[in-house]
Design a protein around this motif. Structure first.
Motif, PDB file in Angstrom:
ATOM      1  N   CYS A  44       0.845  -1.194   0.000  1.00 23.89           N
ATOM      2  CA  CYS A  44       0.000   0.000   0.000  1.00 23.89           C
ATOM      3  C   CYS A  44       0.881   1.245   0.000  1.00 23.89           C
ATOM      4  O   CYS A  44       1.811   1.355   0.792  1.00 23.89           O
ATOM      5  N   LEU A  45       0.557   2.182  -0.876  1.00 19.95           N
ATOM      6  CA  LEU A  45       1.322   3.416  -1.000  1.00 19.95           C
ATOM      7  C   LEU A  45       0.623   4.597  -0.336  1.00 19.95           C
ATOM      8  O   LEU A  45       1.218   5.659  -0.179  1.00 19.95           O
ATOM      9  N   SER A  46      -0.628   4.404   0.080  1.00 20.82           N
ATOM     10  CA  SER A  46      -1.416   5.503   0.636  1.00 20.82           C
ATOM     11  C   SER A  46      -1.525   5.463   2.157  1.00 20.82           C
ATOM     12  O   SER A  46      -2.252   6.248   2.749  1.00 20.82           O
ATOM     13  N   LYS A  47      -0.774   4.551   2.790  1.00 20.47           N
ATOM     14  CA  LYS A  47      -0.756   4.537   4.252  1.00 20.47           C
ATOM     15  C   LYS A  47       0.496   5.262   4.725  1.00 20.47           C
ATOM     16  O   LYS A  47       0.635   6.457   4.494  1.00 20.47           O
ATOM     17  N   GLY A  48       1.433   4.575   5.371  1.00 24.70           N
ATOM     18  CA  GLY A  48       2.586   5.265   5.941  1.00 24.70           C
ATOM     19  C   GLY A  48       3.402   6.059   4.939  1.00 24.70           C
ATOM     20  O   GLY A  48       3.974   7.094   5.279  1.00 24.70           O
ATOM     21  N   LEU A  49       3.456   5.609   3.687  1.00 25.01           N
ATOM     22  CA  LEU A  49       4.268   6.302   2.690  1.00 25.01           C
ATOM     23  C   LEU A  49       3.653   7.626   2.255  1.00 25.01           C
ATOM     24  O   LEU A  49       4.369   8.490   1.747  1.00 25.01           O
TER      25      LEU A  49
ATOM     26  N   LEU B 126       7.024   6.728  -2.686  1.00 25.35           N
ATOM     27  CA  LEU B 126       7.949   5.597  -2.633  1.00 25.35           C
ATOM     28  C   LEU B 126       9.386   6.080  -2.429  1.00 25.35           C
ATOM     29  O   LEU B 126      10.186   5.439  -1.746  1.00 25.35           O
ATOM     30  N   ARG B 127       9.688   7.230  -3.009  1.00 26.38           N
ATOM     31  CA  ARG B 127      11.038   7.775  -2.921  1.00 26.38           C
ATOM     32  C   ARG B 127      11.294   8.460  -1.582  1.00 26.38           C
ATOM     33  O   ARG B 127      12.367   8.344  -0.999  1.00 26.38           O
ATOM     34  N   GLU B 128      10.299   9.188  -1.087  1.00 28.89           N
ATOM     35  CA  GLU B 128      10.504  10.039   0.086  1.00 28.89           C
ATOM     36  C   GLU B 128       9.919   9.464   1.375  1.00 28.89           C
ATOM     37  O   GLU B 128      10.350   9.831   2.471  1.00 28.89           O
ATOM     38  N   GLY B 129       8.928   8.581   1.253  1.00 25.46           N
ATOM     39  CA  GLY B 129       8.205   8.123   2.428  1.00 25.46           C
ATOM     40  C   GLY B 129       8.966   7.248   3.406  1.00 25.46           C
ATOM     41  O   GLY B 129       8.873   7.456   4.629  1.00 25.46           O
TER      42      GLY B 129
ATOM     43  N   ARG C 114      10.848   8.644   6.473  1.00 27.80           N
ATOM     44  CA  ARG C 114      10.098   9.321   7.534  1.00 27.80           C
ATOM     45  C   ARG C 114       9.476   8.359   8.534  1.00 27.80           C
ATOM     46  O   ARG C 114       8.988   8.786   9.590  1.00 27.80           O
ATOM     47  N   LEU C 115       9.453   7.081   8.209  1.00 27.90           N
ATOM     48  CA  LEU C 115       8.676   6.140   9.018  1.00 27.90           C
ATOM     49  C   LEU C 115       9.231   5.961  10.427  1.00 27.90           C
ATOM     50  O   LEU C 115       8.463   5.772  11.377  1.00 27.90           O
ATOM     51  N   ALA C 116      10.546   6.003  10.590  1.00 26.95           N
ATOM     52  CA  ALA C 116      11.125   5.831  11.926  1.00 26.95           C
ATOM     53  C   ALA C 116      10.627   6.898  12.882  1.00 26.95           C
ATOM     54  O   ALA C 116      10.419   6.632  14.082  1.00 26.95           O
ATOM     55  N   GLU C 117      10.402   8.105  12.375  1.00 26.30           N
ATOM     56  CA  GLU C 117       9.876   9.174  13.226  1.00 26.30           C
ATOM     57  C   GLU C 117       8.426   8.893  13.620  1.00 26.30           C
ATOM     58  O   GLU C 117       8.014   9.180  14.746  1.00 26.30           O
TER      59      GLU C 117
ATOM     60  N   PHE D  29      -5.054   4.779  17.479  1.00 26.33           N
ATOM     61  CA  PHE D  29      -4.373   5.992  17.061  1.00 26.33           C
ATOM     62  C   PHE D  29      -3.287   5.585  16.056  1.00 26.33           C
ATOM     63  O   PHE D  29      -2.570   4.611  16.284  1.00 26.33           O
ATOM     64  N   VAL D  30      -3.165   6.330  14.968  1.00 30.78           N
ATOM     65  CA  VAL D  30      -2.145   6.019  13.969  1.00 30.78           C
ATOM     66  C   VAL D  30      -1.339   7.281  13.673  1.00 30.78           C
ATOM     67  O   VAL D  30      -1.898   8.324  13.330  1.00 30.78           O
ATOM     68  N   LEU D  31      -0.033   7.154  13.776  1.00 30.38           N
ATOM     69  CA  LEU D  31       0.859   8.275  13.491  1.00 30.38           C
ATOM     70  C   LEU D  31       1.230   8.284  12.011  1.00 30.38           C
ATOM     71  O   LEU D  31       1.298   7.231  11.371  1.00 30.38           O
ATOM     72  N   HIS D  32       1.479   9.491  11.492  1.00 28.62           N
ATOM     73  CA  HIS D  32       1.861   9.639  10.084  1.00 28.62           C
ATOM     74  C   HIS D  32       2.703  10.891   9.923  1.00 28.62           C
ATOM     75  O   HIS D  32       2.894  11.668  10.870  1.00 28.62           O
ATOM     76  N   HIS D  33       3.219  11.109   8.713  1.00 26.84           N
ATOM     77  CA  HIS D  33       4.236  12.138   8.526  1.00 26.84           C
ATOM     78  C   HIS D  33       3.696  13.563   8.656  1.00 26.84           C
ATOM     79  O   HIS D  33       4.494  14.504   8.740  1.00 26.84           O
TER      80      HIS D  33
END
Length: 337
Positions: free
Chosen positions: A200-205, A248-251, A254-257, A317-321
Motif C-alpha cells: 500500500c502506498l497511501s498509508k505510511g508512505l 515511494l522515494r521520500e516516504g 520518515r517512518l522511523a519518526e 491511534f495512527v501516526l503519520h508524517h
C-alpha cells in the motif's frame, strides 16, 4: 462548539499530497493503463516489483483490491485461506473473499500478530471431508494486533511450510515498509519469499491513492483481468502513480519518526491511566483500552483530536508524517486532560 482539528490520528490514510506530489501529478506523462500504455503507471509497477524482489507489478486503487485479486489468483472456489487471526483480508474487506472467489478463512492463533509455523502447518486441510487449503496469507505489519512486525526468520519458516505443502504464499503488506524500517532491513528481505505481495502506498508512505500487487509476470497478466472484473481499470492513472512514485522515494525515510512518536503517545496514555500493551507498539499504531470508546472519541473530536473507536472499549491511534512533535504534544494534552 467543535474546535478546529489539531491532529487527525484516525489513520495514516488521512494525509494530503505534498507539494512535490502535486507537482509530479501535474507533470505526469499518461496513457490508457487498461491497455498497459500509461508510462508513469508502468514505471511505478516496475519499481515496486524491483523493490519487493518480483518480476512484475500491477497498480490498483486500494489494498483491498490487491489482496482480493491475489486470493482470486491463488485459489479455487470452496477452498480455505489460512491467515492469522484478526487479518485485514477478513476483518475489513467485507467478505470479499467469499463473494468474489468463493473461499473462506481458516484462522491460526497469532500472539502479537505472529503465527507459529507449526500452527500454520496444522491448519492445512487435505481430507475429502473438509474444505481444502488453497493458500497461506500473512499480514506484516499486523494492523489489528497493533502494528506488530513478523521477523524474516519466521517468514522463511512459514515459506518452507508453504513450499513443502505446495501452497501459494501471499503477503498483505499494507504497511510492509513500516515492518522493514522497524527491523532495519531492506524491503525485499520481508517480501522476497512470497509469491505475491500487496504494497500500500497511501498509508505510511503518504500517497493519496493506490496499492501495487507484485509477483511473477504470468501472475500479473492474470491479475490484470481480475482487476478489470473488480472495476479497477483506471485509464489515465499516471496522475496517481506519479504521486505514488514520490511517496515511494521520500516516504520510507520518515517512518522511523512515526514509530518514535507512536511510542511517545503510547507512554503518555499509560501515564494518564489508560491501558496500552506497550509490547505491541512496534511501529506507527497504538491501541488503547478506553471505556465507552465511541463517546470518548467523540469528545476528543470536539476538542480537535480525531481517533477511531474500533470497539466498545478500544481506540486506535495512527501516526503519520503530517503529525510532527508539536502537533503530537498538543494532541496528548487533549487526550490526557
Amino acid at each position: 462548539m467543535t474546535l478546529p482539528v489539531i491532529a487527525d490520528l484516525r489513520s495514516d490514510t488521512v494525509t494530503t499530497p505534498t507539494p512535490a506530489m502535486r507537482e509530479a501529478m501535474a507533470q505526469a506523462p499518461v496513457g490508457d493503463d487498461v491497455y498497459g500504455e500509461d508510462p508513469t503507471v508502468n514505471a511505478l509497477q516496475a519499481e515496486v516489483a524491483r523493490l519487493t524482489g518480483h518480476e512484475a507489478g500491477l497498480f490498483m486503487p486500494s489494498g483491498t483490491m490487491t489482496n482480493q485479486v491475489a486470493i482470486a489468483l491463488h485459489t479455487r472456489r470452496g477452498e480455505e485461506v489460512i491467515c492469522a487471526e484478526g487479518s485485514h483480508i477478513y476483518e475489513w474487506e467485507l467478505g470479499m473473499m467469499a463473494t468474489f472467489s468463493g473461499v473462506v478463512p481458516r484462522f491460526v492463533p497469532a500472539p502479537l500478530g505472529v503465527p507459529a509455523p507449526e500452527d500454520v502447518r496444522a491448519a492445512i486441510r487435505r481430507s475429502i471431508h473438509q474444505s481444502p487449503t488453497g493458500m497461506i496469507s500473512l499480514e506484516n505489519t499486523h494492523n489489528k494486533a497493533g502494528g506488530t512486525v513478523i521477523a524474516p526468520e519466521v517468514l522463511h519458516q512459514i515459506r518452507a511450510v508453504a513450499t513443502e505443502e505446495g501452497l501459494p504464499f501471499h503477503l498483505d503488506g499494507a504497511r510492509v515498509y513500516n515492518a522493514a524500517v522497524a527491523l532495519g532491513v531492506e524491503l525485499r528481505e520481508v517480501t522476497g519469499m512470497f509469491d505475491t505481495v500487496s504494497v500500500c502506498l497511501s498509508k505510511g508512505l503518504g500517497a493519496p491513492v493506490g496499492s501495487v500487487l507484485t509477483g511473477s509476470a504470468a501472475a500479473m497478466k492474470q491479475a490484470h483481468r481480475y482487476r478489470k472484473m473488480m472495476g479497477g481499470g483506471m485509464r489515465q492513472a499516471g496522475v496517481l502513480a506519479a504521486a505514488a512514485l514520490v511517496a515511494l522515494r521520500e516516504g520510507p525515510a520518515r517512518l522511523a519518526e512515526d514509530h518514535r512518536r507512536a511510542r511517545v503517545l503510547a507512554e503518555a496514555l499509560v501515564n494518564a491511566g489508560f491501558s496500552v500493551n506497550l509490547a505491541a507498539v512496534q511501529t506507527n499504531i497504538v491501541y488503547a483500552a478506553v471505556p465507552n470508546a465511541a463517546q470518548r472519541a467523540a469528545t476528543w473530536a470536539e476538542q480537535g483530536v480525531l481517533a477511531n473507536a474500533l470497539g466498545p472499549d478500544s481506540v486506535r491511534f495512527v501516526l503519520h508524517h503530517q503529525i510532527d512533535d508539536e502537533t503530537l504534544e498538543r494532541a496528548i494534552a487533549v487526550l490526557t486532560a
